[in-house]
Design a protein around this motif. Structure first.
Motif, PDB file in Angstrom:
ATOM      1  N   LEU A  38      -9.163  -3.302   8.267  1.00  0.00           N
ATOM      2  CA  LEU A  38     -10.195  -2.303   8.037  1.00  0.00           C
ATOM      3  C   LEU A  38     -11.449  -2.687   8.794  1.00  0.00           C
ATOM      4  O   LEU A  38     -11.795  -3.868   8.887  1.00  0.00           O
ATOM      5  CB  LEU A  38     -10.518  -2.180   6.536  1.00  0.00           C
ATOM      6  CG  LEU A  38      -9.383  -1.738   5.608  1.00  0.00           C
ATOM      7  CD1 LEU A  38      -9.830  -1.841   4.159  1.00  0.00           C
ATOM      8  CD2 LEU A  38      -8.945  -0.310   5.930  1.00  0.00           C
TER       9      LEU A  38
ATOM     10  N   SER B  99      -8.150   2.394   9.082  1.00  0.00           N
ATOM     11  CA  SER B  99      -7.331   1.204   8.870  1.00  0.00           C
ATOM     12  C   SER B  99      -6.189   1.158   9.863  1.00  0.00           C
ATOM     13  O   SER B  99      -5.718   2.196  10.356  1.00  0.00           O
ATOM     14  CB  SER B  99      -6.794   1.167   7.437  1.00  0.00           C
ATOM     15  OG  SER B  99      -6.017   2.310   7.170  1.00  0.00           O
TER      16      SER B  99
ATOM     17  N   PHE C  43       0.850  -1.193   0.000  1.00  0.00           N
ATOM     18  CA  PHE C  43       0.000   0.000   0.000  1.00  0.00           C
ATOM     19  C   PHE C  43       0.889   1.248   0.000  1.00  0.00           C
ATOM     20  O   PHE C  43       1.855   1.335   0.767  1.00  0.00           O
ATOM     21  CB  PHE C  43      -0.897   0.020   1.241  1.00  0.00           C
ATOM     22  CG  PHE C  43      -1.886  -1.115   1.307  1.00  0.00           C
ATOM     23  CD1 PHE C  43      -3.097  -1.016   0.652  1.00  0.00           C
ATOM     24  CD2 PHE C  43      -1.596  -2.273   2.036  1.00  0.00           C
ATOM     25  CE1 PHE C  43      -4.015  -2.060   0.712  1.00  0.00           C
ATOM     26  CE2 PHE C  43      -2.508  -3.308   2.096  1.00  0.00           C
ATOM     27  CZ  PHE C  43      -3.719  -3.205   1.428  1.00  0.00           C
TER      28      PHE C  43
ATOM     29  N   ILE D 123      -3.045  -4.852   6.301  1.00  0.00           N
ATOM     30  CA  ILE D 123      -3.814  -3.871   7.057  1.00  0.00           C
ATOM     31  C   ILE D 123      -5.132  -4.471   7.515  1.00  0.00           C
ATOM     32  O   ILE D 123      -5.569  -5.497   7.000  1.00  0.00           O
ATOM     33  CB  ILE D 123      -4.075  -2.593   6.230  1.00  0.00           C
ATOM     34  CG1 ILE D 123      -4.972  -2.906   5.034  1.00  0.00           C
ATOM     35  CG2 ILE D 123      -2.776  -1.942   5.784  1.00  0.00           C
ATOM     36  CD1 ILE D 123      -5.411  -1.665   4.265  1.00  0.00           C
TER      37      ILE D 123
ATOM     38  N   ILE E 264      -2.892   4.929   2.627  1.00  0.00           N
ATOM     39  CA  ILE E 264      -3.937   4.352   3.466  1.00  0.00           C
ATOM     40  C   ILE E 264      -4.558   5.437   4.312  1.00  0.00           C
ATOM     41  O   ILE E 264      -3.954   6.498   4.541  1.00  0.00           O
ATOM     42  CB  ILE E 264      -3.383   3.229   4.376  1.00  0.00           C
ATOM     43  CG1 ILE E 264      -2.289   3.787   5.296  1.00  0.00           C
ATOM     44  CG2 ILE E 264      -2.878   2.049   3.558  1.00  0.00           C
ATOM     45  CD1 ILE E 264      -1.800   2.768   6.297  1.00  0.00           C
ATOM     46  N   ASP E 265      -5.761   5.175   4.802  1.00  0.00           N
ATOM     47  CA  ASP E 265      -6.462   6.113   5.674  1.00  0.00           C
ATOM     48  C   ASP E 265      -6.310   5.605   7.102  1.00  0.00           C
ATOM     49  O   ASP E 265      -6.889   4.582   7.485  1.00  0.00           O
ATOM     50  CB  ASP E 265      -7.944   6.185   5.288  1.00  0.00           C
ATOM     51  CG  ASP E 265      -8.695   7.261   6.075  1.00  0.00           C
ATOM     52  OD1 ASP E 265      -8.070   7.901   6.944  1.00  0.00           O
ATOM     53  OD2 ASP E 265      -9.904   7.439   5.824  1.00  0.00           O
ATOM     54  N   SER E 266      -5.518   6.295   7.889  1.00  0.00           N
ATOM     55  CA  SER E 266      -5.235   5.865   9.257  1.00  0.00           C
ATOM     56  C   SER E 266      -6.463   5.919  10.155  1.00  0.00           C
ATOM     57  O   SER E 266      -6.497   5.283  11.205  1.00  0.00           O
ATOM     58  CB  SER E 266      -4.116   6.705   9.859  1.00  0.00           C
ATOM     59  OG  SER E 266      -4.474   8.099   9.850  1.00  0.00           O
TER      60      SER E 266
END
Length: 267
Positions: A59, A43, A35, A57, A38-40
């Motif tokens: 989610l 995720s 990746f 990761i 990513i959206d912390s």
């Protein structure tokens, strides 16, 4: 977002947080993704590749969790059997809640070629077996063809002609002669012909001599036919008296005829 790395000679991955990572090395084809964005907020990073980029990761998906792992070679026997790489498998799956009752393992790209093109089947019969209706139609037609071939392989029997029972020309001749003598009123001669036919019948069928018609003959014919001796004695007595009688009446002819017919039916 992710991109692919295909390093043919080695693969190094790790699992755990960035501060506590345990690396696992595999001296083979890597074939892995990572990746790059990513959206912390939604995720959590669980694993990294050799360059420290996230490849594993977690989610949140409603009441469940979605785990994305972009190094599928890490779950093969080649990787897990190398040194202590089995620990990666245990640690990677330990993030799943042990109380979870349902786990969905998605291998969407297992039968896909690179570039998104589907793998074409080399067997044309697989098209029939993909759909139940076509599958059973094909099997039914195949079984019907096999049964038809087996039935046709049998030797067909030719038509059996109907064989009629041979006519007894001798009996027809006797009846014709009998009518002739009866019409002429020669009953004595007719009785002689009937007696001669009777004696010939006894000789041919029961193998008895008819030269002397006495009590021994009557008893022997009784044993052969099972007819009462009295009935046979009446026939024999009349035959012996034919030559000594000047004439035979209609009534005597009728009685003699009935005696002979009764003998033929019972014998």
């Amino acid at each position: 977002m992710f991109y692919m790395e295909n390093i043919p000679d080695s693969m190094t991955i790790s699992v755990g947080t960035s501060s506590q990572q345990k690396k696992f090395i595999y001296p083979g084809k890597s074939f892995q993704f990572s990746f790059y964005k990513i959206d912390s907020a939604t995720s959590t990073v669980l694993g990294y590749n050799k360059e420290g980029k996230p490849n594993f990761i977690q989610l949140k998906a409603g009441k469940g969790n979605l785990f994305l792992q972009l190094a599928p070679m890490a779950f093969t026997n080649y990787f897990l059997l190398h040194k202590n790489n089995i620990d990666y498998y245990q640690q990677a799956l330990s993030v799943i809640n042990p109380n979870r009752k349902k786990v969905f393992w998605d291998e969407y790209y297992l039968y896909k070629k690179q570039g998104g093109s589907e793998k074409k089947s080399s067997n044309w019969l697989s098209v029939f077996f993909q759909y139940p209706a076509l599958k059973w139609a094909f099997l039914t037609a195949l079984f019907t063809l096999i049964i038809y071939m087996l039935l046709e392989m049998r030797r067909k029997q030719r038509h059996i002609p109907v064989v009629t029972k041979p006519r007894n020309d001798s009996l027809d001749f006797v009846k014709t002669i009998g009518r002739l003598y009866h019409d002429k009123g020669d009953h004595k001669n007719l009785c002689k012909k009937m007696a001669a036919y009777f004696l010939e019948h006894v000789r041919n069928r029961y193998k008895l001599t008819t030269n002397i018609l006495n009590d021994e003959f009557i008893q022997a014919l009784h044993y052969k036919t099972g007819i009462e001796e009295a009935e046979i004695s009446n026939i024999v007595s009349f035959i012996n008296e034919i030559d000594h009688r000047p004439s035979i009446s209609d009534k005597q002819l009728t009685v003699f005829h009935k005696q002979l017919e009764s003998f033929y039916k019972k014998a």
